[in-house]
Write a protein that holds these residues in place. Structure first.
Motif, PDB file in Angstrom:
ATOM      1  N   PRO A  42     -39.210  10.064  13.683  1.00 26.21           N
ATOM      2  CA  PRO A  42     -40.200  10.754  14.205  1.00 26.21           C
ATOM      3  C   PRO A  42     -40.729  11.890  13.246  1.00 26.21           C
ATOM      4  N   GLY A  43     -42.024  12.647  13.503  1.00 22.66           N
ATOM      5  CA  GLY A  43     -42.346  13.541  12.531  1.00 22.66           C
ATOM      6  C   GLY A  43     -41.874  14.745  12.935  1.00 22.66           C
ATOM      7  N   ILE A  44     -42.399  15.960  12.395  1.00 22.11           N
ATOM      8  CA  ILE A  44     -41.814  17.283  12.452  1.00 22.11           C
ATOM      9  C   ILE A  44     -43.064  18.145  12.577  1.00 22.11           C
TER      10      ILE A  44
ATOM     11  N   THR B 223     -41.058  21.065  16.113  1.00 23.75           N
ATOM     12  CA  THR B 223     -40.564  19.969  17.290  1.00 23.75           C
ATOM     13  C   THR B 223     -40.614  18.342  16.647  1.00 23.75           C
ATOM     14  N   LYS B 224     -39.877  17.996  17.107  1.00 27.30           N
ATOM     15  CA  LYS B 224     -39.827  16.343  16.947  1.00 27.30           C
ATOM     16  C   LYS B 224     -41.050  15.658  17.542  1.00 27.30           C
TER      17      LYS B 224
ATOM     18  N   HIS C 267     -52.967   8.009  10.045  1.00 25.33           N
ATOM     19  CA  HIS C 267     -51.631   7.823  11.031  1.00 25.33           C
ATOM     20  C   HIS C 267     -50.942   8.876  11.137  1.00 25.33           C
ATOM     21  N   ALA C 268     -50.605   9.457  12.351  1.00 21.39           N
ATOM     22  CA  ALA C 268     -50.140  10.489  12.881  1.00 21.39           C
ATOM     23  C   ALA C 268     -49.131  10.379  14.122  1.00 21.39           C
ATOM     24  N   PRO C 269     -48.017  10.915  14.200  1.00 27.24           N
ATOM     25  CA  PRO C 269     -47.573  11.932  12.994  1.00 27.24           C
ATOM     26  C   PRO C 269     -46.911  11.129  11.698  1.00 27.24           C
ATOM     27  N   LEU C 270     -46.804  11.858  10.603  1.00 28.89           N
ATOM     28  CA  LEU C 270     -46.276  11.086   9.443  1.00 28.89           C
ATOM     29  C   LEU C 270     -44.694  11.227   9.761  1.00 28.89           C
ATOM     30  N   PRO C 271     -43.878  10.159   9.706  1.00 30.93           N
ATOM     31  CA  PRO C 271     -42.374  10.325   9.784  1.00 30.93           C
ATOM     32  C   PRO C 271     -41.817  11.173   8.796  1.00 30.93           C
ATOM     33  N   ALA C 272     -40.800  11.916   9.374  1.00 28.48           N
ATOM     34  CA  ALA C 272     -40.173  12.665   8.278  1.00 28.48           C
ATOM     35  C   ALA C 272     -38.960  11.976   7.631  1.00 28.48           C
TER      36      ALA C 272
END
Length: 222
Positions: free
Chosen positions: A57-59, A65-66, A88-93
């Motif tokens: 997931p992104g942050i 928030t994830k 591309h969104a969200p960028l993975p964290a």
């Protein structure tokens, strides 16, 4: 000029220490193109980074928030971290030695906000003389449990993903079969870094670029 992945302000291109990047004058974030990183660190490191990013997931930078499969945060409305190259969104964290970085799982670009840049420098300082072993802490012949389903599992029958052991049914995409080599620490090999990516190089003119290269080489360059 590209838009900042976090605040969407136009960034300026810079080129220091052999690693081109774009910097945001508004929020202080930096963006590294995946193609440039692959040239400096090698294709295998870049590929490993993308594999780890897939599915993460992104942050939200507004409220932490994830985020998964959404272009903006459902809680605070902030735009999700977005790749300035492909959108591309969200960028993975992704976590790398305690440093959180945003990675585009499509084009392998990497974004860091100011706080992550500070984490990166602290990681370089903490591990500069350490023969770091970042491989799974599992041993052959010892009965352990699958990280996901908790069933008992001998490592030799398991799969490894992000330093954790999984059974064949639960193994995430990108996992690799456990092998005895993964259980061995070889300091002389682990402490070897590509030319130009050591900690002392990070303290030269382009500390951020060199430290990032050092970090990813330690985590993925095996």
């Amino acid at each position: 000029m590209s838009a900042c992945p976090f605040c969407q302000t136009n960034m300026r291109a810079t080129f220091l220490g052999g690693l081109p990047r774009e910097e945001c004058n508004a929020c202080g974030a930096v963006w590294f193109e995946g193609e440039s990183l692959a040239k400096v660190m090698g294709g295998s490191v870049s590929d490993a980074l993308v594999r780890r990013a897939k599915g993460h997931p992104g942050i939200c930078k507004g409220c932490s928030t994830k985020l998964q499969y959404v272009p903006s945060c459902p809680d605070c409305g902030a735009q999700a971290p977005t790749c300035p190259s492909c959108g591309h969104a969200p960028l993975p964290a992704v976590d790398a030695l305690g440093v959180t970085v945003e990675v585009c799982s499509d084009c392998a670009g990497v974004a860091l906000d100011p706080g992550e840049l500070q984490q990166l420098q602290r990681a370089a300082e903490a591990y500069r003389n350490e023969p770091l072993d970042v491989r799974p802490k599992v041993r052959l012949g010892v009965v352990q449990a699958c990280t996901a389903c908790k069933r008992e599992l001998k490592p030799k029958y398991g799969f490894v993903w992000e330093e954790q052991l999984y059974c064949g049914s639960c193994a995430p995409e990108g996992s690799v079969p456990f092998s005895e080599e993964l259980a061995k620490a070889t300091p002389s090999e682990e402490s070897t870094m590509p030319q130009g990516s050591g900690y002392h190089a990070a303290m030269t003119a382009d500390a951020t670029g060199s430290a990032l290269t050092w970090l990813f080489s330690r985590v993925f360059g095996r």
